[in-house]
Design a protein around this motif. Sequence first.
Motif, short mmCIF file in Angstrom:
data_model
loop_
_atom_site.label_atom_id
_atom_site.label_comp_id
_atom_site.label_asym_id
_atom_site.label_seq_id
_atom_site.Cartn_x
_atom_site.Cartn_y
_atom_site.Cartn_z
N TYR A 1 33.97 20.77 -9.81
CA TYR A 1 32.93 20.53 -10.82
C TYR A 1 32.41 21.89 -11.19
N ASP B 1 25.71 25.76 -5.58
CA ASP B 1 26.28 24.42 -5.36
C ASP B 1 27.69 24.47 -5.93
N ASP C 1 31.86 19.62 -1.91
CA ASP C 1 30.61 19.67 -2.68
C ASP C 1 29.53 20.18 -1.74
N THR D 1 26.17 22.91 -0.94
CA THR D 1 25.09 23.75 -1.48
C THR D 1 24.44 24.55 -0.35
N GLU E 1 22.25 15.75 0.82
CA GLU E 1 21.82 16.90 0.03
C GLU E 1 20.38 16.78 -0.49
N GLU F 1 23.26 21.10 1.08
CA GLU F 1 24.21 19.99 0.90
C GLU F 1 25.42 20.18 1.80
MN MN Z 1 26.60 19.62 -5.09
#
Ligand code: MN
Length: 491
Positions: free
Chosen positions: A274, A305, A317, A319, A431, A455
């Motif tokens: 992402y 992130d 994913d 952070t 998160e 996260e």
């Molecule tokens: Mn994230």
Amino acid sequence: MTDELTPETPDEDEQPIKQRKNGLYPGVSDELSESMRSGWADTELHDLKPIEQAPHAARRRAALSRRFPGDRLVIPAGNLKTRSNDTEYGFRASTEYVYLTGDQTDDSVLVLEPRPNGAEGHDATVYRLPRSNRENGEFWLNGMGELWVGRRNSLDESAALLGLPCKDVRELTGQLSEATGPVRVVRGHDAGIETALTDKVTAERDEELRVYLSEARVVKDEFEIGELQKAVDSTVRGFEDVVKVLDKAEATSERYIEGTFFLRARVEGNDVGYGSICAAGPHATTLHWVRNNGEVHSGDLLLLDAGVETNSLYTADVTRTLPINGRYSALQRKIYDAVYESQEAGIAAVRPGAKFRDFHDASQRVLAEKLVEWGLVEGPVERVLELALQRRWTLHGTGHMLGLDVHDCAAARTEAYVNGTLEPGMVLTVEPGLYFQADDLTVPEEYRGIGVRIEDDILVTEDGNRNLSAGLPRRSDEVESWMAALLGKQS
Ligand code: MN
Ligand code: GLY
Ligand code: MN
């Protein structure tokens, strides 16, 4: 970049017969076209072994077949999308197609055909572009020809790799248009296939297929867990890369951080899963800050992130909120430690048999307690939680499923996900965050512009959980020591 040899589609009537017959265009001499037909080696690959995903994909197709007996099921990979003229955006195959085949080739389509004469089960076939034809010149005169885009696997090679029969996709729309019997298609990926099926499908039945494929992915198998760990391990290295170049980011912008992480993602994986959120200073309070064009200042925090997506398309994913100069200020530490405590409570609530919502509730309670303690919201805590008043500063849910998609399984029904129960093999993020907007007049001035999120990617195990991203420190003093070690400083 070079232009294609192919000019605009020629007006058929103006083409000499010879050129039409040969499928060639003006400006190509007979001698050149003859030359391009021959003199090429046979490069067919033999004895190919199936890809690692093949047995897993076969098991998933068998489960899909059992769920929809008698229906023809059509799962497209998707097509290239034009960016401008003859330039395309990077292609990313549909999650559903990847899950069921392990393949990622554009324009491909998986079809599960019910066995004839009422026999149980389906026959699966992948439809895809074959090698480019050299006789009619398509391999060099067409922009999708292999001379332009690279060698494709032949249908036989693909069949060996995927463990599935493979056929020419250019025959598929005609076949689907003529086919009889119930059909379902995964929508949103291939407009040509959907057009061919317009009169045969309904939105409701197609949605059932999409929902099933989302729910089927809620519990990960061993292969998927291994890939998610790989994604996280690369992500840990990407975060280390970023810490080492914070001085260069200070001299330029958040873009230096984005580019540094992206390098790791492209070298070790397929991409980022992402858009990386590289949020320095007050940008940390914008949840999806992906412009990444801000300044980076010593004394501020960096909320990073980001997640590497593996070559098999599973994404991390993660952070971390880092002090750009390596040391949290007293107020930054107070807020960071509160989020850390909240995350600890959330992670502790992740175990088989717990409700999906439990870790969210546990994390939110800690944050509400802190906000009351700091005098930012009037207690008691139960009132704050009941009215969800903490959400002015906690903003978002505390986590989500993770897998092929960063927000994985998003089409699952509420009872199978948000209101569901945790089971071994689920992978989710925990998160929590606290965000004090720069223009929030309800908090003391010194809080404004501070955003903290932590996260991690958590696997539900038989007896609790495993933090897949434990390789990155989380506690404030450990983050500082880790940064100091990476920067070669005394902590
Ligand atoms: Mn994230
Ligand atoms: N990176 C988006 C999220 O954390 O959900
Ligand atoms: Mn997330």
